[in-house]
Enzyme design. Sequence first.
Site, PDB file in Angstrom:
ATOM      1  N   ASN A  67       0.856  -1.185   0.000  1.00 12.05           N
ATOM      2  CA  ASN A  67       0.000   0.000   0.000  1.00 12.05           C
ATOM      3  C   ASN A  67       0.889   1.230   0.000  1.00 12.05           C
ATOM      4  O   ASN A  67       1.852   1.297   0.774  1.00 12.05           O
ATOM      5  CB  ASN A  67      -0.914   0.002   1.234  1.00 12.05           C
ATOM      6  CG  ASN A  67      -1.889   1.169   1.233  1.00 12.05           C
ATOM      7  OD1 ASN A  67      -1.493   2.315   1.377  1.00 12.05           O
ATOM      8  ND2 ASN A  67      -3.161   0.859   1.101  1.00 12.05           N
ATOM      9  N   SER A  96      -5.203  -0.210  -2.668  1.00  6.36           N
ATOM     10  CA  SER A  96      -5.657   1.140  -2.322  1.00  6.36           C
ATOM     11  C   SER A  96      -6.784   1.012  -1.310  1.00  6.36           C
ATOM     12  O   SER A  96      -7.724   0.233  -1.520  1.00  6.36           O
ATOM     13  CB  SER A  96      -6.151   1.882  -3.565  1.00  6.36           C
ATOM     14  OG  SER A  96      -6.468   3.219  -3.270  1.00  6.36           O
ATOM     15  N   GLU A  97      -6.703   1.771  -0.208  1.00  8.50           N
ATOM     16  CA  GLU A  97      -7.635   1.531   0.895  1.00  8.50           C
ATOM     17  C   GLU A  97      -9.076   1.885   0.600  1.00  8.50           C
ATOM     18  O   GLU A  97      -9.976   1.563   1.377  1.00  8.50           O
ATOM     19  CB  GLU A  97      -7.172   2.246   2.173  1.00  8.50           C
ATOM     20  CG  GLU A  97      -7.012   3.729   2.053  1.00  8.50           C
ATOM     21  CD  GLU A  97      -5.556   4.153   1.989  1.00  8.50           C
ATOM     22  OE1 GLU A  97      -5.204   5.162   2.606  1.00  8.50           O
ATOM     23  OE2 GLU A  97      -4.780   3.472   1.302  1.00  8.50           O
ATOM     24  N   ASN A  98      -9.346   2.559  -0.535  1.00 13.19           N
ATOM     25  CA  ASN A  98     -10.739   2.822  -0.896  1.00 13.19           C
ATOM     26  C   ASN A  98     -11.374   1.643  -1.623  1.00 13.19           C
ATOM     27  O   ASN A  98     -12.509   1.748  -2.096  1.00 13.19           O
ATOM     28  CB  ASN A  98     -10.854   4.091  -1.736  1.00 13.19           C
ATOM     29  CG  ASN A  98     -10.028   4.043  -3.003  1.00 13.19           C
ATOM     30  OD1 ASN A  98      -8.853   3.682  -2.986  1.00 13.19           O
ATOM     31  ND2 ASN A  98     -10.621   4.425  -4.118  1.00 13.19           N
ATOM     32  N   SER A 146     -11.324  -3.650   2.896  1.00 16.36           N
ATOM     33  CA  SER A 146      -9.985  -3.147   2.622  1.00 16.36           C
ATOM     34  C   SER A 146      -9.182  -3.011   3.903  1.00 16.36           C
ATOM     35  O   SER A 146      -8.025  -3.446   3.988  1.00 16.36           O
ATOM     36  CB  SER A 146     -10.072  -1.792   1.912  1.00 16.36           C
ATOM     37  OG  SER A 146      -8.793  -1.250   1.701  1.00 16.36           O
TER      38      SER A 146
END
Length: 525
Positions: free
Chosen positions: A328, A351-353, A393
């Site tokens: 990440n 990607s944390e979204n 996520s």
Amino acid sequence: MPLISRIVPFGAARAAKTALCAPRAVAVLVQLRSLSTHPKSKVVSPQDAVAPIQPDITLLCGGFGLSGVPDTLIDALKARPEVKGITAVSNNAGTASSGLSKLLESGQVVKMIASYIGGNAIFENLYLTGQIDLELTPQGTLAERCRAGGAGIPAFYTRAGYGTWVQTGELPVRYDETGKNVLKFTQPKEVREFDGKNYILENSIFADVAFIKAYKVDTLGNCYFRMAARNFNSAFGRAAKYTVVEAENIVEPGEIDPSDVHLPGIYVSKIIQSTAEKKIEILTLQKEKPTDSSSASALETDPNSSAARRERIVRRAAKEFKDGDYANLGIGMPTLAPGFIGSDISVTLQSENGILGLGPYPKAGSEDPDLINAGKETVTVTPGASFFGSEESFGMIRSGRINMTILGAMQVSQYGDLANWGLPGRVKGMGGAMDLVANPDKTRVVVVMDLVDKKGRPKILKTCAFPLTGVKCVSRIITDMAVFDVSPETGLTLIEVQEGLTPADIEAKVDAPFTVSPDLTTIQV
């Protein structure tokens, strides 16, 4: 009546029961068939959808950046100015022309629960002039608070935020009108130890109302989210008494394959047709590769420039990737590192979204508002990529499935404390950083930054002066002049220096003791 007189042969009893129940059974079957073939539609107008909403509610609002934001519903609620006193829960508040900013500007929102202010001037001004409360919450904690609330779980423990203002209760909730004095702070969190590690207790959120946006919904409320627009929408849709879905496409039951239903209709109260324009917050495109000598890197053309300094850091950071890593990357310099990964290394970027398998920026004309990264930039995905909600996520992140994260920093302490989200009197929000660094024994934390700030002050210190992101979490620091290994027990070890520099040169720019590796080398990029 004597018991014996009520006993009849088994076969006769079964026949009698069948005869008595047959008309009722047929009626029930007809009713079930009627329900399955003629379901009641949940589709209403935007005005009818917001009509039951009362003042002083807690409102969940899906979206990340401008992706998956229910703007049609927000506009409909804005048209009811009597609905005031709203506590709004969202990752951020969008921009001046999209998202919750419109309800902030109308004065209907009195409190925000969010992870990030970002560049939203309306949001920031209201907060810093004492007009709204703000409960800053790590992004993963925010997603989990709502996921847990929707699952009937009242509270949970997480490592994210331990040792920071989130735990100690020092986050400013409300300022005075000058923005200089804090009138109210958050409350300290309960701490409990599990397996030798400290966790903090977080209360779940189950709201009155949720506004979410779907790409497709059937008239029963079964939702399908497209690409990264799922973000917080799936968790928020489950975590309210009254959930309204704004959909780009409304279809009949059966037109969404049951395997493609991301949010079942049981959670959905009403549906409206989306009429809002889909927007892109940060349009980022691939740069065309020049064919002449201008394609040379900054290191070759102007090795003393700021661009060359950044490139030196990024190229060195790219050497941290290992074949097969799931990684990440933070906003800024970290996002450039994959461009320098060797051809023999395969890395999957998260990607944390809600994306696993990030690709490069898109070419002009192929950008998609539903496909953005954590920096709200347009992106592409690689073959084999997958999409999911923000709650999943951060489940990946917290459980240590991500091998490495590369982040920028304002300061790092000698034992690996990280400060990268706020300055005293200038708090923008921590986003997902606290979650990313909360499990350093499983997720390796690499920091990229200049060795000193713009005024020449050290950024590696005995103790961080700025609010912390995480405690004893950084394992390596890569700067323009030096590379350090960091141990939470023994501190800093200088392992690489820029060509032409000595450990004494580095010591003059670091405000913390360090040892010099016997295998000290020059930085190779």
